[in-house]
Write an enzyme that holds these catalytic residues in place. Structure first.
Site, PDB file in Angstrom:
ATOM      1  N   LEU A  66      21.264  35.247  47.756  1.00 15.92           N
ATOM      2  CA  LEU A  66      21.396  35.564  46.017  1.00 15.92           C
ATOM      3  C   LEU A  66      20.702  33.574  45.702  1.00 15.92           C
ATOM      4  CD1 LEU A  66      25.175  35.352  47.171  1.00 15.92           C
ATOM      5  CD2 LEU A  66      23.811  37.068  46.448  1.00 15.92           C
ATOM      6  N   TYR A 120      11.646  36.184  32.401  1.00 15.81           N
ATOM      7  CA  TYR A 120      13.462  36.229  34.393  1.00 15.81           C
ATOM      8  C   TYR A 120      12.781  37.650  35.010  1.00 15.81           C
ATOM      9  CZ  TYR A 120      17.852  36.347  36.626  1.00 15.81           C
ATOM     10  OH  TYR A 120      18.684  36.561  37.072  1.00 15.81           O
ATOM     11  N   LYS A 124      11.766  38.553  38.923  1.00 17.83           N
ATOM     12  CA  LYS A 124      12.852  39.769  39.992  1.00 17.83           C
ATOM     13  C   LYS A 124      12.082  40.640  40.333  1.00 17.83           C
ATOM     14  CE  LYS A 124      17.095  36.814  40.277  1.00 17.83           C
ATOM     15  NZ  LYS A 124      17.284  37.347  41.343  1.00 17.83           N
ATOM     16  N   ASN A 149      25.718  41.721  33.572  1.00 16.03           N
ATOM     17  CA  ASN A 149      26.013  40.394  33.205  1.00 16.03           C
ATOM     18  C   ASN A 149      27.267  40.229  34.312  1.00 16.03           C
ATOM     19  OD1 ASN A 149      25.287  39.400  30.928  1.00 16.03           O
ATOM     20  ND2 ASN A 149      25.549  41.385  30.302  1.00 16.03           N
ATOM     21  N   PRO A 299      80.134  28.006  33.546  1.00 14.79           N
ATOM     22  CA  PRO A 299      81.447  27.943  34.283  1.00 14.79           C
ATOM     23  C   PRO A 299      82.653  29.246  33.548  1.00 14.79           C
ATOM     24  CG  PRO A 299      81.023  25.869  34.796  1.00 14.79           C
ATOM     25  CD  PRO A 299      80.010  27.027  33.761  1.00 14.79           C
ATOM     26  N   GLY A 300      82.703  30.152  34.068  1.00 12.48           N
ATOM     27  CA  GLY A 300      84.082  30.737  33.573  1.00 12.48           C
ATOM     28  C   GLY A 300      83.678  31.927  32.165  1.00 12.48           C
TER      29      GLY A 300
END
Length: 394
Positions: A66, A120, A124, A149, A299-300
């Site tokens: 890589l 580039y 490659k 990409n 509560p209640g």
């Protein structure tokens, strides 16, 4: 198996090594990969020495190459893309090691269209030719991936990924420029690439012609990517969760966007609607799966006493003890009210109770001391223009 990863500290390398480590450490227990165990990960990057790399090449069983130069200071430095591979191949040959070698190449190696004349791409392509010649010469297995990409977590902004650049800028309020919104991108998600590389490790790589391929590859314009990311940024205010359809580009892009948030921005406050009975807080909303809320009842106290034509809900008491009551509205054939259905539920024994369309319903906190906390899901987000909520005592 001993796996050598060059460029281990790069974007692809970090993600691949994390997945390999999960296999090595028994955290990823998928049966198809258990034949790789015991697994040893050999890593090399710019801080390593050539002697160390040569030693790793002598003993590895698979090479993921890589390493490479993405943004050099001058065109001549692109030669490093072929030179680094050449050194690895020479080391393998000297050691008599004919293990499989994977090369991370690029679609720019086609030198076609907007890639014509790309330095580039030329570097490659040179690396591809080196690897093919090596395979022909030694009989070793070679795998060449021409990658489009890439995007995903841990990708470096302002380097080699426009998606990472946009994510970083939009997530953190930095300026960015979309030079040409119409430019089309072929996009490969990092997790999909890593899954393919793991498959290659067990001899199940995918091939088309003379190349290996990873996918699925999504297609979007620069403008579409920027627009989606801007919508993600605005989604917090509306408590919205983007479409999470499995394997969708939107789902993968949202994960990528989140990975670029500053840690100081991971948390955000919610608005609560309070009265003398307690509070109601919307937590999240989805485009097609409704909304989730937290309901606190003092509560209640009793909440509800209403019904819906179409909306349905699910109640889950997570703390406290409650009585949930439902009654079908209207009367039966004899003119009598329909019977009341009751459920005693507790956070100690999690139980989901469905609120059925056409049934008025309520929830009562049976404690005189502690608040009742209930997780509530509704199949649709609340619309004040069409609330579909009608008062009627149970």
């Amino acid at each position: 198996m001993r796996v050598l990863v060059t460029g281990a500290k790069g974007f692809v390398g970090r993600n691949l090594c994390a997945s390999l480590a999960a296999l090595r450490d028994g955290k990823d227990r998928r049966e198809r990969f258990q034949g790789l165990l015991p697994l040893e990960i050999l890593t090399f990057d710019l801080d390593g020495t050539r002697d160390e790399l040569a030693a790793d090449c002598a003993e590895c069983d698979f090479v993921f190459h890589l390493a490479g130069v993405n943004r050099p200071d001058c065109e001549e430095q692109f030669s490093g893309n072929a030179e680094s591979l050449s050194f690895v191949l020479a080391c393998l040959e000297r050691a008599g090691n004919r293990c499989p070698v994977m090369l991370a190449s690029s679609v720019q190696a086609t030198l076609e269209g907007r890639f014509a004349g790309s330095a580039y791409g030329k570097s490659k392509l040179e690396a591809e030719e080196l690897l093919r010649a090596y395979g022909n010469r030694t009989g070793g297995k070679t795998l060449i991936y021409r990658l489009p990409n890439l995007y995903g977590k841990w990708c470096r902004p302002n380097y080699n990924s426009v998606v990472a650049t946009f994510c970083d800028a939009i997530a953190n309020g930095r300026p960015y420029t979309v030079n040409d919104p119409a430019v089309e991108l072929d996009l490969l998600y990092i997790d999909d690439l890593v899954e393919e590389l793991l498959a290659a490790l067990i001899g199940e790589e995918h091939r088309e012609g003379g190349f290996c391929v990873a996918g699925p590859v999504d297609h979007a314009s620069l403008g579409e990517v920027a627009e989606l990311l801007e919508s993600f940024k605005g989604s917090r205010g509306g408590l919205e969760v983007p479409d999470c359809t499995p394997d969708s580009f939107r789902k993968k892009l949202y994960s990528t966007y989140l990975s670029h948030l500053d840690p100081a921005d991971f948390a955000y406050k919610l608005d609560s609607h309070t009265d003398d009975r307690g509070s109601f807080t919307e937590v999240l909303k989805t485009p097609d799966r409704g909304q989730v809320s937290i309901n606190v009842t003092k509560p209640g106290c009793t909440k509800g006493n209403h019904w819906h034509h179409t909306k349905w809900e699910r109640f889950l008491v997570v703390r406290g003890e409650a009585l949930i009551r439902l009654r079908r509205i209207g009367t039966d054939a004899d003119g009598n009210a329909y019977p009341i259905v009751e459920y005693h539920v507790s956070g100690d024994a999690p139980t989901v109770v469905e609120m059925i369309p056409g049934y008025t319903h309520c929830i009562t906190n049976l404690s005189n001391e502690h608040d009742l906390v209930t997780l509530m899901w509704a199949n649709e987000c609340f619309d004040p223009e069409r609330p579909d909520t009608f008062f009627e005592e149970v």
